[in-house]
Design an enzyme around this catalytic site. Structure first.
Site, PDB file in Angstrom:
ATOM      1  N   ASP A  76      -2.548   1.914   3.797  1.00 24.45           N
ATOM      2  CA  ASP A  76      -1.596   1.038   2.661  1.00 24.45           C
ATOM      3  C   ASP A  76      -1.497   1.666   1.749  1.00 24.45           C
ATOM      4  OD1 ASP A  76      -4.420   1.217   2.186  1.00 24.45           O
ATOM      5  OD2 ASP A  76      -4.742  -1.283   1.699  1.00 24.45           O
ATOM      6  N   GLU A 106      -3.181  -5.676  -1.187  1.00 21.71           N
ATOM      7  CA  GLU A 106      -3.914  -6.121  -2.120  1.00 21.71           C
ATOM      8  C   GLU A 106      -2.846  -8.003  -2.873  1.00 21.71           C
ATOM      9  OE1 GLU A 106      -6.139  -4.971  -3.998  1.00 21.71           O
ATOM     10  OE2 GLU A 106      -5.599  -3.330  -3.841  1.00 21.71           O
TER      11      GLU A 106
HETATM   12 ZN    ZN Z   1      -7.826  -1.393  -0.916  1.00 18.63          ZN
END
Ligand code: ZN
Length: 379
Positions: A69, A129
């Site tokens: 990510d 997130e």
């Molecule tokens: Zn993280």
């Protein structure tokens, strides 16, 4: 070699220019440019700013997806590094800069030594997130119809010895969601409260319901945390007409998680109806539980052991959530942890910084997993 890729430099570049979930355009451009330098043709704008690289072996074989990510958090960095965040109020406080630098190091190696058989997909994911990016990538036409045999991702873990590989078959990270329960009645003069409809007692009922909610599910790990409550306005002349209660719900079991949510909606509706209020229940930043297959967890353990890395087996799942769960709900695989250091500052703290020392560890375990499933081609 003068042109050898240095993941530390790249990590520091990403760290200086952190971007919030769904706003990662510059980060995505940096990643894609680096991948092109390795000779790849990355697909871009996958489910937002996501990037996908497809690496084919020469022989047929399985398909493995490795995921990193790359979004940052709305936190003001308090660090002294030369490469501190240049974006006020935004920082890489979860180490996604490191996750991405590690996967780029894997890309660099695979550009020289491709898999012998099958296909390796490298997925660079935005908006982790907020729990949005993984599902969007999974639903994109570039990924949705691919038969994937193995999914792997790691998260760095402060509080664990550096380089330690942290595993758990079954649930690794919990399902979670934010919930806001809004109650609407009618304001009135505080001297004539009977002329209005106050949500005060229904509000305390909702708060009580939330704290009691886990009791009905003794067989699962579950947690409800009240995070905010507000009733009316701070004005002595006005009886309240509106209230909001906010909380988070978590469980290691997706079935228990869905049952708790349905139970909450039922009880909020009953409390509101009884008081003559209208109610609105909304869900925020929802994540399902990240569930690992036993088989893939074992692959991570063997890869760690082949590299001489210590393995820590979690007895309880992590209470936080990771949206790689969306990949793991569709295809089998494992999310694992790599220790950031026992006393390393915690995730989402203003003094946190991804430990560069574990970049080679992350690269080595990913490439060992690729070698296990795909063999190694020639340089
Ligand atoms: Zn993280």
């Amino acid at each position: 070699m003068a042109n050898e890729f240095d993941p530390v430099t790249l990590r520091h570049t990403l760290h200086q220019t952190p971007e919030l979930s769904n706003h990662e355009a510059l980060t995505a451009r940096t990643i894609a440019a680096q991948l092109r330098q390795f000779g790849f043709h990355p697909a871009t704008d996958i489910g937002g700013h996501g990037i996908l690289v497809t690496i084919q072996g020469t022989a047929p074989g399985p398909t493995t997806l490795l995921r990193a990510d790359f979004d940052a958090l709305p936190i003001e960095e308090r660090g002294s590094q030369a490469y501190c965040s240049q974006h006020p109020g935004v920082m890489h406080a979860c180490g996604h800069d490191g996750h991405t630098a590690a996967l780029l190091a894997v890309a660099a190696e695979l550009s020289h030594i491709p898999p012998a058989r099958g296909t390796v997909l490298l997925a660079f994911q935005p908006a982790e997130e907020t729990g949005e990016g993984a599902a969007r990538m999974c639903e994109s036409p570039e990924i949705a119809n691919v038969q994937i045999d193995n999914v792997y991702a790691f998260h760095n873990l402060p509080g664990f010895n550096q380089h330690q590989i942290v595993v758990r078959p079954g649930t690794f990270a919990c399902a979670s969601t934010g919930v806001a329960i809004e109650l609407y009645g009618k304001t009135s003069h505080a001297a004539y409260p009977e002329r209005g409809i106050s949500p005060a007692s229904a509000m305390t009922g909702v708060m009580h319901t939330l704290t009691q909610l886990p009791d009905a599910y003794p067989d699962a790990n579950r947690l409800v945390t009240l995070v905010h409550a507000q009733l009316g306005e701070p004005a002595y002349g006005v009886a309240p007409g509106q209230a909001t209660v906010m909380a988070t719900l978590r469980s290691d079991d997706n079935a228990c998680f869905h049952a708790m949510k349905a139970d909450l909606v039922d009880k909020a509706n009953t409390l509101a109806a009884r008081a003559g209020l209208t109610v609105n229940v909304s869900w925020h930043e929802p994540f399902i539980a990240a569930e690992n297959s036993t088989h893939h967890t074992q692959h991570v353990v063997s890869a760690a052991q082949s590299l001489g890395l210590a393995v820590h087996r979690l007895t309880e799942p992590m209470r936080w959530s990771e949206d790689v769960a969306e990949f793991l709900a569709r295809w089998p695989g494992a999310l694992f942890g790599i220790g950031s250091g026992e006393h390393h500052p915690q995730l989402h703290n203003p003094d946190y910084d991804f430990p560069d020392a574990i970049l080679p560890t992350a690269k080595a375990i990913f490439t060992a997993l690729v070698a296990e499933h795909h063999g190694r081609g020639t340089d």
